[in-house]
Scaffold this motif. Structure first.
Motif, PDB file in Angstrom:
ATOM      1  N   UNK A 147      -4.596 -16.033 -29.733  1.00 31.58           N
ATOM      2  CA  UNK A 147      -4.408 -17.482 -29.623  1.00 31.58           C
ATOM      3  C   UNK A 147      -5.526 -18.236 -30.313  1.00 31.58           C
ATOM      4  N   UNK A 148      -6.706 -17.650 -30.383  1.00 32.45           N
ATOM      5  CA  UNK A 148      -7.833 -18.325 -31.039  1.00 32.45           C
ATOM      6  C   UNK A 148      -7.892 -18.054 -32.527  1.00 32.45           C
ATOM      7  N   UNK A 149      -6.911 -17.305 -33.056  1.00 30.70           N
ATOM      8  CA  UNK A 149      -6.849 -17.050 -34.486  1.00 30.70           C
ATOM      9  C   UNK A 149      -7.600 -15.801 -34.925  1.00 30.70           C
ATOM     10  N   UNK A 150      -8.143 -15.049 -33.988  1.00 34.36           N
ATOM     11  CA  UNK A 150      -8.880 -13.827 -34.330  1.00 34.36           C
ATOM     12  C   UNK A 150      -7.908 -12.665 -34.427  1.00 34.36           C
ATOM     13  N   UNK A 151      -7.936 -11.903 -35.550  1.00 40.50           N
ATOM     14  CA  UNK A 151      -7.045 -10.744 -35.662  1.00 40.50           C
ATOM     15  C   UNK A 151      -7.372  -9.693 -34.602  1.00 40.50           C
ATOM     16  N   UNK A 152      -6.345  -9.139 -33.962  1.00 43.44           N
ATOM     17  CA  UNK A 152      -6.520  -8.069 -32.988  1.00 43.44           C
ATOM     18  C   UNK A 152      -5.489  -6.984 -33.274  1.00 43.44           C
ATOM     19  N   UNK A 153      -5.754  -5.780 -32.748  1.00 44.04           N
ATOM     20  CA  UNK A 153      -4.864  -4.655 -32.998  1.00 44.04           C
ATOM     21  C   UNK A 153      -4.080  -4.318 -31.746  1.00 44.04           C
ATOM     22  N   UNK A 154      -2.921  -3.685 -31.962  1.00 41.16           N
ATOM     23  CA  UNK A 154      -2.046  -3.249 -30.870  1.00 41.16           C
ATOM     24  C   UNK A 154      -1.480  -1.881 -31.231  1.00 41.16           C
ATOM     25  N   UNK A 155      -1.169  -1.083 -30.220  1.00 36.88           N
ATOM     26  CA  UNK A 155      -0.530   0.211 -30.469  1.00 36.88           C
ATOM     27  C   UNK A 155       0.980   0.097 -30.564  1.00 36.88           C
ATOM     28  N   UNK A 156       1.507  -1.129 -30.413  1.00 35.41           N
ATOM     29  CA  UNK A 156       2.956  -1.371 -30.514  1.00 35.41           C
ATOM     30  C   UNK A 156       3.194  -2.465 -31.548  1.00 35.41           C
TER      31      UNK A 156
END
Length: 818
Positions: A147-156
């Motif tokens: 939501x803050x625009x920071x890229x994050x990773x997911x396993x799905x």
């Protein structure tokens, strides 16, 4: 140190020392992806086989945003050391405890987490696909934007699911390979992506005692493909070695040193344990003594507790803290030996020290069941006292003595990593229960523990079963007790052994004992393959004969013969073929890897020769290409040899070796090594220099051509008369300067002069100097004359040779005084 161990990382940085921000406010952001490596070097223990290196940290900023749900691309991190990797193997044959962590998981709130539940606030999650990592078929990860625009990773690809953030490395000799590491650019200004590489252990003893004489351990990272993660400063100084301990045997009152001729005198009719000595282990530097687990200064690295898939070991957890060993040898028959169960505050009259609280930094060590005795239910295997002295204030334990030998081992349970500490332990002795004690002199050896054999390739490589930590055994025996006259002095020598103490099967040797007529002695051995052929005891001067059995194994083995508290060291090579060490082909002065036609190279490894032998050159004669049954082939051409020994060969690279990748093969009595590929260049320049005794740098020794005086740094070279002065004309000596006019021979011992064909400059401090002349004056040896500029500043000035495309090693200095 033992002479057989003549050839060079301690405290690893604390777990979170120098943590970089992970998905936290940074100094940069946005723009193209950019990554930089950092590492905080520290002193490392010279004898360490499994030394924990400081964390290697890669910090990235910028990059382009990825589409939501897109698979995150991966790269391979290859970590390289300048020595063998010895991180513990968790999954056979090569998956290790070395780990790469993304964005410092599990460190919140010590490190803020801009995205709740991610980065430092994420739980530690190990990727179970050790070989593929996050690549196809593995722990694949997908890009999302918070939501803050920071890229994050997911396993799905469809929902936010916490991904793997810890990857285990695969060990291969001097490398650790992390495959399938996801590279998600941080993009947002002020945000950093952090890759922390932890639990890398290195075999420092390989550098310190027989592979490459250096004072540094270097750690580097290569990225494949390189364009996917542009990395600056990939080569880092991980640490430099120092002597970790100074063992001293003092009198029982702690005031003076024990008599080096025979130790303390034991009355054979004494009643009860008599004070003999105080064994002192003094740290060579702060934090050489480490506890098993502590906030700082521990043997353990980044520990992942409760990882059920590794039932034998929690990744990163050491087996125990630093252990200190006293080995007793040649103890006269009937003598009982006792030691204090803890360290003592002052001397053998001091009371037993109670264990401090776990968080205390007060020095404390306790007697344990053996050098590799394991912990039980998380507790050290502490030995219970069997008696006491000093009005029951000092608790003792008897050390079992079998065939004149026994050992005591204490483990460091509390230590102060910021202080240089000394741990002292008392030793007592008494005649046997029937009051009997034979005449003779016993000895003690003191070292870190557990110890392993120098040159044993099994125990000095990465292993799933060997203990962590472990060390090379490298300390001399010293007398601790004598039963008999106090005036006795002994000299013990052995005939026929070379410098390394190498013996061959079927050898018959003799130990000579020199002492006064009234002085008794006896001989024992800790090796069944060393067989006595005559008397093993006597009085006055005498001899002890022994023979050597054949070695049925492929590995090196070692044995000791003990006479009158002194030892004769014998080692025997196995039947294995020669093995060239990783990165073991280097120039002999500055230790740059590679070869060049006409250059001297040193080849390090094991089983390289069965004997130690040097050439005996004659003017105008052909140089030997065989020494002691050893030959060396470089690019298919047999090389002249100057020196061969079990661990080291000095060879002259033949003139016909071409540039590019070439193979080197060592043959020893019809057994050949595997071919080792090495890069051959036109030049392999190195300036004659010697290592400084206390700092990881080298100092040049030059010659004044008008007087013949040595010039340079007197601390590094005692032959030096003075430092170099501005305006001096001096001769440097070098190797690897390439072709000459006319072409030089590499098969003949000559003393003519051949002019160097290619121009080069000598860089000295701020100046670039064109040599007055440069010429080859003997096989592989060049003379370079330069004039030191009049404006050369005083001090240690860096110096190197620059051919434009190839330079000699950095870290070399010439001392200048006004």
């Amino acid at each position: 140190m033992k002479t057989r161990c003549r050839l060079i990382l301690v405290a690893a940085a604390t777990l979170f020392a120098g943590l970089a921000g992970a998905q936290v406010a940074g100094s940069a952001g946005g723009g193209p992806l950019a990554c930089a490596a950092t590492q905080t070097p520290g002193p490392l223990r010279r004898d360490g086989v499994s030394e924990l290196l400081p964390d290697y940290v890669v910090t990235c900023t910028g990059g382009k945003a990825m589409a939501s749900g897109a698979a995150i691309p991966t790269v391979t991190f290859t970590v390289g050391l300048s020595t063998s990797v010895t991180s513990r193997i968790l999954v056979s044959p090569y998956i290790s405890e070395a780990m790469l962590l993304i964005d410092e998981p599990g460190t919140y709130p010590a490190i803020p987490a801009p995205v709740p539940g991610y980065g430092p606030a994420a739980a530690q999650n190990v990727c179970s696909s050790y070989v593929r990592g996050a690549g196809p078929g593995g722990c694949v990860q997908y890009a999302f934007t918070s939501a803050s625009g920071v890229p994050i990773a997911s396993s799905s690809p469809n929902t936010l699911t916490p991904p793997a953030n810890i990857f285990l490395g695969m060990v291969s000799e001097n490398q650790v390979i992390f495959s399938g590491i996801p590279i998600l650019p941080p993009v947002t200004a002020g945000i950093e992506r952090v890759f922390r590489i932890a639990n890398i252990r290195g075999n420092v003893s390989e550098l310190g005692y027989g592979v490459i004489f250096t004072t540094e351990v270097l750690e580097s990272v290569a990225i494949d493909p390189a364009y996917a993660l542009p990395l600056t400063y990939p080569v880092q100084l991980a640490g430099f070695f120092q002597d970790e301990v100074n063992p001293v045997v003092r009198t029982a009152d702690g005031v003076g040193f024990l008599d080096p001729r025979g130790g303390a005198i034991l009355n054979p009719f004494s009643q009860g344990p008599a004070r003999l000595a105080l064994l002192q282990f003094a740290e060579g530097f702060a934090s050489a003594f480490k506890t098993r687990v502590a906030p700082a200064g521990s043997e353990s690295g980044y520990v992942l507790p409760g990882q059920g898939r590794f039932p034998e070991h929690d990744p990163g957890l050491a087996d125990f803290g630093t252990r200190l060993k006293a080995e007793f040898h040649n103890i006269p028959e009937g003598v009982r030996v006792f030691v204090s169960v803890t360290n003592l505050a002052a001397n053998a009259a001091s009371p037993t020290i109670p264990q401090p609280p776990a968080a205390s930094t007060a020095s404390y060590a306790a007697l344990v069941a053996g050098e590799d005795a394991p912990y039980v239910n998380g507790l050290p295997p502490v030995v219970s006292p069997t008696g006491s002295v000093n009005a029951q204030a000092t608790a003792l334990a008897e050390i079992p003595i079998v065939n004149g030998a026994g050992s005591a081992v204490w483990e460091v349970l509390n230590a102060d990593p910021a202080a240089i500490e000394t741990l002292s332990f008392g030793v007592w002795a008494s005649p046997g229960a029937n009051g009997y004690a034979a005449l003779g002199t016993g000895a003690v050896e003191m070292s870190f523990a557990p110890t392993t054999l120098f040159g044993d390739p099994y125990s000095t490589q990465a292993s799933a079963s060997l203990p962590v930590p472990r060390f090379i055994y490298s300390f001399e025996p010293r007398p601790i007790l004598t039963v008999g006259p106090s005036t006795c002095q002994y000299a013990v020598t052995s005939n026929g052994l070379d410098y390394f103490g190498v013996a061959a099967a079927g050898d018959t040797r003799m130990v000579t004992v020199t002492t006064a007529p009234q002085c008794s002695w006896s001989a024992t051995s800790d090796a069944a393959w060393l067989r006595f052929t005559g008397n093993t005891s006597g009085s006055g001067p005498g001899t002890v004969g022994y023979s050597v059995d054949a070695n049925p194994s492929s590995g090196l083995r070692e044995g000791l013969i003990w006479v009158a508290g002194q030892s004769v060291y014998v080692q025997q090579l196995g039947t294995a073929a020669p093995a060239i060490a990783p990165r073991g082909i280097v120039d002999p002065w500055n230790y740059t890897p590679g070869v060049a036609a006409g250059a001297w190279v040193s080849i390090y490894g094991s089983n390289l020769a069965s004997v130690t032998q040097d050439w005996q050159p004659q003017p105008g004669a052909k140089l030997p290409t065989t020494l002691g049954g050893v030959t060396v082939s470089i690019d298919g051409i047999v090389a002249p040899l100057q020196h061969v020994s079990p661990y080291l060969i000095n060879a002259l690279v033949p003139a016909g070796v071409h540039e590019g990748q070439v193979e080197v093969i060592v043959s020893n009595n019809n057994l050949s090594s595997a071919p080792i590929g090495v890069t051959s260049t036109r030049y392999l320049p190195a300036i004659y220099s010697l290592p400084a005794p206390s700092y990881p740098r080298y100092y040049v020794t030059a010659v004044d051509p008008s007087t013949g005086q040595y010039l340079g740094n007197v601390t590094a070279d005692r032959r030096v008369a003075r430092a170099v002065r501005p305006g001096d004309t001096i001769d440097l000596y070098a190797i690897g300067l390439g072709p000459t006019t006319p072409a030089f021979p590499t098969d003949t011992f000559f003393s003519d002069a051949y002019t160097v064909s290619s121009p080069f400059q000598v860089v000295l401090g701020p100046s670039r100097i064109v040599p007055v002349f440069a010429q080859l004056i003997g096989p592989g040896l060049y003379q370079v004359r330069i004039t030191v500029p009049l404006d050369m500043p005083a001090g240690d000035q860096p110096i190197w040779i620059d051919f434009g495309t190839i330079e000699s090693a950095q870290g070399v200095y010439l001392t200048v005084q006004q």
